[in-house]
Enzyme design. Structure first.
Site, PDB file in Angstrom:
ATOM      1  N   ARG A  72      22.724  -8.062  47.318  1.00 49.58           N
ATOM      2  CA  ARG A  72      21.655  -7.967  46.319  1.00 49.58           C
ATOM      3  C   ARG A  72      21.980  -8.918  45.184  1.00 49.58           C
ATOM      4  NH1 ARG A  72      21.784  -1.651  45.394  1.00 49.58           N
ATOM      5  NH2 ARG A  72      23.967  -2.115  45.789  1.00 49.58           N
ATOM      6  N   ARG A 112      27.709   2.950  52.742  1.00 46.35           N
ATOM      7  CA  ARG A 112      27.687   1.567  52.251  1.00 46.35           C
ATOM      8  C   ARG A 112      28.588   1.495  51.025  1.00 46.35           C
ATOM      9  NH1 ARG A 112      22.498   0.225  49.952  1.00 46.35           N
ATOM     10  NH2 ARG A 112      23.573   0.265  47.972  1.00 46.35           N
ATOM     11  N   SER A 158      20.517   2.548  51.728  1.00 42.09           N
ATOM     12  CA  SER A 158      19.286   1.906  52.202  1.00 42.09           C
ATOM     13  C   SER A 158      19.446   0.394  52.385  1.00 42.09           C
ATOM     14  CB  SER A 158      18.144   2.213  51.240  1.00 42.09           C
ATOM     15  OG  SER A 158      18.472   1.748  49.963  1.00 42.09           O
ATOM     16  N   GLU A 173      22.347   8.983  41.846  1.00 39.90           N
ATOM     17  CA  GLU A 173      22.228   7.889  42.807  1.00 39.90           C
ATOM     18  C   GLU A 173      20.837   7.277  42.669  1.00 39.90           C
ATOM     19  OE1 GLU A 173      24.743   7.018  44.784  1.00 39.90           O
ATOM     20  OE2 GLU A 173      25.942   8.689  44.055  1.00 39.90           O
ATOM     21  N   GLY A 174      20.711   6.043  43.100  1.00 39.86           N
ATOM     22  CA  GLY A 174      19.380   5.451  43.198  1.00 39.86           C
ATOM     23  C   GLY A 174      19.041   4.452  42.114  1.00 39.86           C
ATOM     24  N   LYS A 187      28.785   6.409  33.632  1.00 45.95           N
ATOM     25  CA  LYS A 187      27.969   6.806  34.792  1.00 45.95           C
ATOM     26  C   LYS A 187      27.835   8.321  34.935  1.00 45.95           C
ATOM     27  CE  LYS A 187      29.182   2.857  37.677  1.00 45.95           C
ATOM     28  NZ  LYS A 187      29.440   2.446  39.065  1.00 45.95           N
ATOM     29  N   GLU A 247      30.677   1.287  43.936  1.00 48.34           N
ATOM     30  CA  GLU A 247      30.575   2.687  44.363  1.00 48.34           C
ATOM     31  C   GLU A 247      30.545   2.714  45.889  1.00 48.34           C
ATOM     32  OE1 GLU A 247      26.928   4.839  44.049  1.00 48.34           O
ATOM     33  OE2 GLU A 247      25.691   3.092  44.448  1.00 48.34           O
ATOM     34  N   LYS A 299      30.196  10.091  41.956  1.00 51.34           N
ATOM     35  CA  LYS A 299      30.959   9.184  41.084  1.00 51.34           C
ATOM     36  C   LYS A 299      32.267   9.866  40.652  1.00 51.34           C
ATOM     37  CE  LYS A 299      27.307   6.252  40.635  1.00 51.34           C
ATOM     38  NZ  LYS A 299      26.478   6.520  41.802  1.00 51.34           N
ATOM     39  N   ASN A 343      28.336   4.750  48.869  1.00 52.05           N
ATOM     40  CA  ASN A 343      27.178   5.626  49.075  1.00 52.05           C
ATOM     41  C   ASN A 343      27.356   6.429  50.356  1.00 52.05           C
ATOM     42  OD1 ASN A 343      25.177   4.518  46.936  1.00 52.05           O
ATOM     43  ND2 ASN A 343      25.967   2.695  47.959  1.00 52.05           N
TER      44      ASN A 343
HETATM   45  P1  ADP Z   1      23.689   4.000  41.704  1.00 51.38           P
HETATM   46  O1  ADP Z   1      24.222   5.173  42.445  1.00 51.38           O
HETATM   47  O2  ADP Z   1      22.608   4.340  40.757  1.00 51.38           O
HETATM   48  O3  ADP Z   1      23.361   2.857  42.619  1.00 51.38           O
HETATM   49  P2  ADP Z   1      25.903   2.324  40.816  1.00 51.38           P
HETATM   50  O4  ADP Z   1      27.259   2.799  40.498  1.00 51.38           O
HETATM   51  O5  ADP Z   1      25.757   1.543  42.062  1.00 51.38           O
HETATM   52  O6  ADP Z   1      24.909   3.566  40.776  1.00 51.38           O
HETATM   53  O7  ADP Z   1      25.378   1.465  39.597  1.00 51.38           O
HETATM   54  C1  ADP Z   1      24.106   0.869  39.580  1.00 51.38           C
HETATM   55  C2  ADP Z   1      24.215  -0.612  39.270  1.00 51.38           C
HETATM   56  O8  ADP Z   1      24.856  -0.803  38.004  1.00 51.38           O
HETATM   57  C3  ADP Z   1      25.027  -1.399  40.258  1.00 51.38           C
HETATM   58  O9  ADP Z   1      24.226  -1.813  41.351  1.00 51.38           O
HETATM   59  C4  ADP Z   1      25.537  -2.558  39.425  1.00 51.38           C
HETATM   60  O10 ADP Z   1      24.565  -3.581  39.327  1.00 51.38           O
HETATM   61  C5  ADP Z   1      25.704  -1.941  38.041  1.00 51.38           C
HETATM   62  N1  ADP Z   1      27.080  -1.500  37.867  1.00 51.38           N
HETATM   63  C6  ADP Z   1      27.607  -0.311  38.241  1.00 51.38           C
HETATM   64  N2  ADP Z   1      28.915  -0.235  37.958  1.00 51.38           N
HETATM   65  C7  ADP Z   1      29.243  -1.402  37.381  1.00 51.38           C
HETATM   66  C8  ADP Z   1      30.452  -1.939  36.831  1.00 51.38           C
HETATM   67  N3  ADP Z   1      31.568  -1.234  36.829  1.00 51.38           N
HETATM   68  N4  ADP Z   1      30.416  -3.184  36.301  1.00 51.38           N
HETATM   69  C9  ADP Z   1      29.265  -3.898  36.294  1.00 51.38           C
HETATM   70  N5  ADP Z   1      28.103  -3.455  36.770  1.00 51.38           N
HETATM   71  C10 ADP Z   1      28.075  -2.216  37.309  1.00 51.38           C
HETATM   72 MG    MG Z   2      24.586   1.650  43.710  1.00 47.87          MG
END
Ligand code: ADP
Ligand code: MG
Length: 508
Positions: free
Chosen positions: A484, A144, A175, A404-405, A400, A168, A340, A170
């Site tokens: 979402r 995803r 999920s 994950e999660g 970051k 990102e 990441k 996945n």
């Molecule tokens: P995870 O693997 O924990 O899902 P993500 O990279 O998806 O990590 O980050 C979690 C959440 O943080 C995302 O769903 C988003 O809402 C927010 N986020 C992540 N990266 C960014 C970004 N570059 N700008 C704004 N919000 C972000």
């Molecule tokens: Mg995410």
């Protein structure tokens, strides 16, 4: 049912007066919430409640005795159609690129070297990859790719157009495909009740199930040519690796049901501990079996977080799976391809070309990459420059770790505090990312039957399934989407982590 009928009558009268062209302006009203909640429960858009007496019942006891509706948005969220079409069109190339990354040992080693040295969890996954070579050439990716809309147009000094930027990708435990399908149907239902037919079809869960079914059949074909046995076909099963006490269980159960109902493929739910205790890998054939059932595909909905490894038993179970002939979704290599750090490295100039068929495809994919900055010690001056920018204005960045999660990223002052505290080695366990700024749209979010209204932003996920060996692509499909939605000002985005709710895109 008084509250529903008056609301629906009023809105359907309203709809009769409108042309369908005005459909997009129509929306479900708060009076429809009880109807929407009932619909969710009736159609399985539900979440397991935490078990009160879980300790008494023992660790083995799975949540799922009681369910409540999953959090949802009452109405679809406006999303530019051109941006949706663009990321859907990109997905097959992205899937291929991730598969290629997972097969490039040299590049992975070079890219993840410092991360492995500074992050214990990545080191363990790396060790799995190194110590237990995967004998199965077929890998199943159920991916995803998540996007937010970069819309700095609120700021008149910026002349950029709205564009999708990847948050990102996945590669493990992506999920919500099934619940997302259900919420799309909820929005169709609520719209139809108002005489509007405007929904975008979403078969995300069915698509992922089809991917697992395809992998199951490919495994049987492969094994049959090795040693023919029709009896084997009858006992082979797919496995879903689950967390004990999983609350997002219905999303998983629906996948299991799609597999059974649409493909006649069985799936059993096992924890890593179950596999450690009951799984056997045959010495010669490397066939994985559990309780005398041969395992064709191992689909992970656990194993992405350090919390999933409470002892060495879970790592031992991972090793057992990794060195077996079962098709892994994902393999350790694929899991590493979803870190990441890999995302950041792929965004470096010229990096993607190694994993795409042509430069044009690489350029297309790169248009959805946000600014990503290398914090490796080897990146020296570049890393220092990125850190200096983040210290000067942390609101423009997200820091970051390799997790994950949800709930792990750092924002604002946390970034400053962390960057000032960390040694260069500790820093290399993280990546720094440009913060994506979306323009808010008004929405109503429903949790526990209670509405919360306010300005919202959203994240669109595109699911794909790819089944491939070194030479041959057996499947590369785009399955559907997830939208979402969360209140503006909430930094993180996970539904399970409690930050966001499930919604669907209204393409405009
Ligand atoms: P995870 O693997 O924990 O899902 P993500 O990279 O998806 O990590 O980050 C979690 C959440 O943080 C995302 O769903 C988003 O809402 C927010 N986020 C992540 N990266 C960014 C970004 N570059 N700008 C704004 N919000 C972000
Ligand atoms: Mg995410």
């Amino acid at each position: 049912m008084r509250f529903i009928s008056t609301a629906f009558l009023a809105s359907s009268r309203h709809s009769q007066q409108q042309q369908k062209g005005n459909a997009l302006r129509m929306s479900a009203s708060k009076e429809m919430i009880p109807e929407a909640v009932s619909w969710c429960v009736a159609h399985g858009a539900v979440y397991a409640l935490p078990i009160k007496d879980a300790e008494m019942l023992g660790e083995e006891y799975e949540a799922g005795g009681a369910f409540a509706h999953a959090p949802f948005a009452l109405n679809p969220f406006e999303w530019p159609k051109a941006e949706y079409d663009k990321v859907v069109a990109l997905q097959p190339a992205l899937s291929l690129a991730i598969d290629s990354v997972s097969r490039d040992a040299e590049w992975l080693e070079k890219t993840l070297g410092e991360t492995v040295a500074s992050d214990e969890f990545t080191r363990r996954v790396w060790k799995l990859y190194q110590d237990y070579p995967n004998p199965q050439s077929l890998t199943l990716g159920l991916l995803r790719s998540d996007y937010m809309l970069d819309e700095p147009n609120g700021d008149k000094r910026q002349k950029r157009e709205t564009r999708s930027l990847q948050v990102e990708i996945n590669t493990i435990a992506s999920s919500f495909a099934c619940l997302s399908e259900t919420i799309s149907s909820l929005h169709s239902y609520l719209a139809a009740k108002q005489g509007v037919d405007q929904q975008l079809s979403n078969e995300a869960g069915r698509g992922l199930a089809a991917g697992i079914a395809e992998a199951h059949l490919a495994y049987l074909d492969q094994q049959q040519s090795a040693e023919s046995s029709s009896a084997r076909r009858a006992v082979a099963t797919t496995v879903m690796v689950v967390q004990p006490g999983e609350r997002n269980q219905m999303d998983q159960r629906k996948l299991e049901h799609f597999l059974w109902d649409r493909h006649s493929v069985p799936m059993v739910r096992l924890t890593l501990q179950d596999i450690e205790d009951r799984g056997i890998v045959q010495g010669d054939t490397k066939i994985l079996s559990v309780d005398d059932m041969e395992v064709s595909v191992v689909y992970f909905r656990a194993g992405y977080s350090p919390d999933d490894y409470s002892s060495e038993d879970q790592w031992s179970a991972r090793a057992k799976i990794e060195r077996s002939m079962a098709i892994k979704c994902p393999s350790a290599a694929y899991q590493l391809a979803g870190t990441k750090k890999v995302q950041q490295a792929l965004a470096a100039p010229g990096a993607l070309e190694r994993f795409t068929n042509d430069a044009e495809t690489a350029n297309e994919i790169r248009t959805v990459f946000a600014g990503l900055f290398d914090l490796d010690e080897a990146a020296a001056a570049d890393a220092d420059k990125a850190v200096a920018s983040a210290l000067a204005d942390p609101s423009k960045f997200v820091l970051k770790p390799q997790r994950e999660g949800g709930g792990n990223n750092l924002y604002g002052d946390e970034i400053k505090e962390a960057l000032e505290r960390m040694t260069p080695k500790e820093r290399s366990a993280y990546i720094l990312m440009e913060r994506i700024v979306s323009q808010p749209r008004f929405g109503t979010l429903v949790r526990n039957g209670v509405p919360i209204t306010g300005d919202c932003v959203a994240e669109l996920g595109i699911y794909s399934a790819i089944l491939k060996n070194e030479r041959e692509v057996l499947l590369n499909s785009v399955c559907g989407h997830l939208l979402r939605q969360k209140l503006l000002g909430v930094d993180e985005g996970g539904v399970a982590a409690g930050f966001a709710v499930l919604s669907s895109p209204n393409l405009v």
